[in-house]
Design a protein around this motif. Structure first.
Motif, PDB file in Angstrom:
ATOM      1  N   LEU A   5       0.829  -1.196   0.000  1.00  0.00           N
ATOM      2  CA  LEU A   5       0.000   0.000   0.000  1.00  0.00           C
ATOM      3  C   LEU A   5       0.864   1.246   0.000  1.00  0.00           C
ATOM      4  N   ALA A   6       0.399   2.264  -0.702  1.00  0.00           N
ATOM      5  CA  ALA A   6       1.026   3.581  -0.680  1.00  0.00           C
ATOM      6  C   ALA A   6      -0.086   4.615  -0.503  1.00  0.00           C
ATOM      7  N   ALA A   7       0.303   5.882  -0.266  1.00  0.00           N
ATOM      8  CA  ALA A   7      -0.688   6.903   0.088  1.00  0.00           C
ATOM      9  C   ALA A   7      -0.573   8.131  -0.797  1.00  0.00           C
ATOM     10  N   ARG A   8      -1.731   8.754  -1.037  1.00  0.00           N
ATOM     11  CA  ARG A   8      -1.813  10.079  -1.660  1.00  0.00           C
ATOM     12  C   ARG A   8      -2.615  10.985  -0.728  1.00  0.00           C
ATOM     13  N   TYR A   9      -2.274  12.286  -0.761  1.00  0.00           N
ATOM     14  CA  TYR A   9      -3.006  13.277   0.033  1.00  0.00           C
ATOM     15  C   TYR A   9      -3.429  14.394  -0.909  1.00  0.00           C
ATOM     16  N   ASN A  10      -4.751  14.589  -1.041  1.00  0.00           N
ATOM     17  CA  ASN A  10      -5.294  15.556  -2.001  1.00  0.00           C
ATOM     18  C   ASN A  10      -4.748  15.314  -3.403  1.00  0.00           C
ATOM     19  N   GLY A  11      -4.636  14.028  -3.756  1.00  0.00           N
ATOM     20  CA  GLY A  11      -4.243  13.648  -5.097  1.00  0.00           C
ATOM     21  C   GLY A  11      -2.755  13.557  -5.346  1.00  0.00           C
ATOM     22  N   HIS A  12      -1.934  13.899  -4.364  1.00  0.00           N
ATOM     23  CA  HIS A  12      -0.479  13.899  -4.548  1.00  0.00           C
ATOM     24  C   HIS A  12       0.170  12.844  -3.650  1.00  0.00           C
ATOM     25  N   PRO A  13       1.195  12.160  -4.152  1.00  0.00           N
ATOM     26  CA  PRO A  13       1.898  11.183  -3.316  1.00  0.00           C
ATOM     27  C   PRO A  13       2.426  11.848  -2.041  1.00  0.00           C
ATOM     28  N   VAL A  14       2.341  11.121  -0.941  1.00  0.00           N
ATOM     29  CA  VAL A  14       2.789  11.663   0.340  1.00  0.00           C
ATOM     30  C   VAL A  14       3.681  10.630   1.003  1.00  0.00           C
ATOM     31  N   GLU A  15       4.717  11.116   1.682  1.00  0.00           N
ATOM     32  CA  GLU A  15       5.632  10.206   2.368  1.00  0.00           C
ATOM     33  C   GLU A  15       4.918   9.534   3.535  1.00  0.00           C
ATOM     34  N   TRP A  16       5.019   8.219   3.584  1.00  0.00           N
ATOM     35  CA  TRP A  16       4.326   7.441   4.613  1.00  0.00           C
ATOM     36  C   TRP A  16       5.356   6.545   5.284  1.00  0.00           C
ATOM     37  N   ASP A  17       5.712   6.890   6.517  1.00  0.00           N
ATOM     38  CA  ASP A  17       6.659   6.085   7.278  1.00  0.00           C
ATOM     39  C   ASP A  17       5.870   4.959   7.943  1.00  0.00           C
ATOM     40  N   ILE A  18       5.804   3.826   7.256  1.00  0.00           N
ATOM     41  CA  ILE A  18       4.963   2.727   7.719  1.00  0.00           C
ATOM     42  C   ILE A  18       5.468   2.153   9.038  1.00  0.00           C
ATOM     43  N   LEU A  19       6.791   2.038   9.186  1.00  0.00           N
ATOM     44  CA  LEU A  19       7.331   1.461  10.413  1.00  0.00           C
ATOM     45  C   LEU A  19       7.085   2.365  11.615  1.00  0.00           C
ATOM     46  N   ALA A  20       7.231   3.678  11.410  1.00  0.00           N
ATOM     47  CA  ALA A  20       6.983   4.621  12.505  1.00  0.00           C
ATOM     48  C   ALA A  20       5.506   4.973  12.641  1.00  0.00           C
ATOM     49  N   LYS A  21       4.693   4.521  11.665  1.00  0.00           N
ATOM     50  CA  LYS A  21       3.246   4.742  11.673  1.00  0.00           C
ATOM     51  C   LYS A  21       2.911   6.234  11.638  1.00  0.00           C
ATOM     52  N   THR A  37      -0.100  -0.810  -4.678  1.00  0.00           N
ATOM     53  CA  THR A  37       1.030  -0.499  -5.564  1.00  0.00           C
ATOM     54  C   THR A  37       1.142  -1.472  -6.726  1.00  0.00           C
ATOM     55  N   ARG A  38       0.437  -2.609  -6.652  1.00  0.00           N
ATOM     56  CA  ARG A  38       0.507  -3.581  -7.741  1.00  0.00           C
ATOM     57  C   ARG A  38      -0.288  -3.138  -8.954  1.00  0.00           C
ATOM     58  N   ASN A  39      -1.385  -2.400  -8.718  1.00  0.00           N
ATOM     59  CA  ASN A  39      -2.255  -2.036  -9.839  1.00  0.00           C
ATOM     60  C   ASN A  39      -2.772  -0.601  -9.782  1.00  0.00           C
ATOM     61  N   THR A  64      -5.662  -9.550   5.163  1.00  0.00           N
ATOM     62  CA  THR A  64      -4.927 -10.302   4.149  1.00  0.00           C
ATOM     63  C   THR A  64      -4.688  -9.393   2.951  1.00  0.00           C
ATOM     64  N   MET A  65      -3.764  -9.798   2.079  1.00  0.00           N
ATOM     65  CA  MET A  65      -3.397  -8.964   0.937  1.00  0.00           C
ATOM     66  C   MET A  65      -4.578  -8.672   0.013  1.00  0.00           C
ATOM     67  N   ASP A  66      -5.508  -9.594  -0.081  1.00  0.00           N
ATOM     68  CA  ASP A  66      -6.623  -9.427  -1.007  1.00  0.00           C
ATOM     69  C   ASP A  66      -7.926  -9.065  -0.314  1.00  0.00           C
TER      70      ASP A  66
END
Length: 232
Positions: A5-21, A37-39, A64-66
């Protein structure tokens, strides 16, 4: 586990520190989109009024992933009354239906620990009846905690055995005996859950290879992996 998974904020990619949450954005109302991110498919979105210094918290849950992605309240158990003395309060959701073919699933619960002479002790403490297939459908059930007095010196854990709720027949492992798994170990949770209230979910997990305790599916071998979602 691979993060897809990745994130956008107001339509723009945003840095997401998954480990630090953590996600850092500007103040004001904005729309979060989380996408695969796969599709590139958006799997969850939420409009949030971001307040400076508020450290707002949201939990993104995808067992789960799906599976569908949903937002859940990270303080969902905050107001749940504590379990009575000598008991635990447990809610369980089963997302491993591919390994557990029962229309109705019951779990026989055991406590496992080593005594002062380092002999393993396993004692049945009760049953969790009619396990549901999603966290939002599940209900808390009370069980004795099964702890001896004094408490085990070397820690303890709870174990689930899987039963067909309609026939009482056990789920069989590759070795032909009743399948069981390590459910959770309360004293290993940080912070320590003083209210003894737990929300758990179970998923399928592919194992390293063939062994009698595992479940065979097709040509591969699996286990039912139990995760603590909330503990108070």
């Amino acid at each position: 586990m691979r993060i897809l998974l990745a994130a956008r904020y107001n339509g723009h990619p945003v840095e997401w520190d998954i480990l630090a949450k953590k996600i850092k954005v500007v103040t004001g109302e904005g729309k979060f989109e989380f996408y695969d991110t796969r599709n590139g498919k958006v799997v969850a979105e939420k409009v949030v009024d971001v307040k400076a210094g508020a450290k707002q918290k949201f939990t993104l849950f995808q067992p789960t992933m799906d599976a569908p992605v949903s937002f859940i309240d990270p303080d969902a158990q905050k107001n749940e009354p504590p379990a009575p003395a000598g008991q635990i309060k447990v809610k369980v959701a089963n997302y491993a239906q591919d390994l557990v073919p029962f229309k109705k699933l019951d779990l026989r619960v055991y406590i496992s620990y080593f005594d002062a002479d380092f002999n393993e002790v396993m004692t049945e403490v009760g049953m969790i009846k009619d396990v549901q297939d999603a966290v939002d459908k599940a209900a808390y059930q009370l069980l004795p905690n099964g702890l001896p007095n004094p408490a085990p010196e070397y820690g303890y854990q709870y174990v689930f055995a899987f039963l067909d709720g309609e026939t009482g027949e056990p789920l069989r492992n590759h070795g032909g005996t009743g399948y069981s798994n390590l459910a959770f170990s309360p004293q290993g949770i940080d912070p320590l859950p003083l209210n003894n209230v737990f929300t758990l979910y179970m998923v399928s997990n592919k194992t390293w290879g063939e062994a009698p305790p595992f479940i065979k599916k097709g040509e591969d071998f699996y286990e039912v992996l139990t995760t603590v979602l909330f503990a108070n």
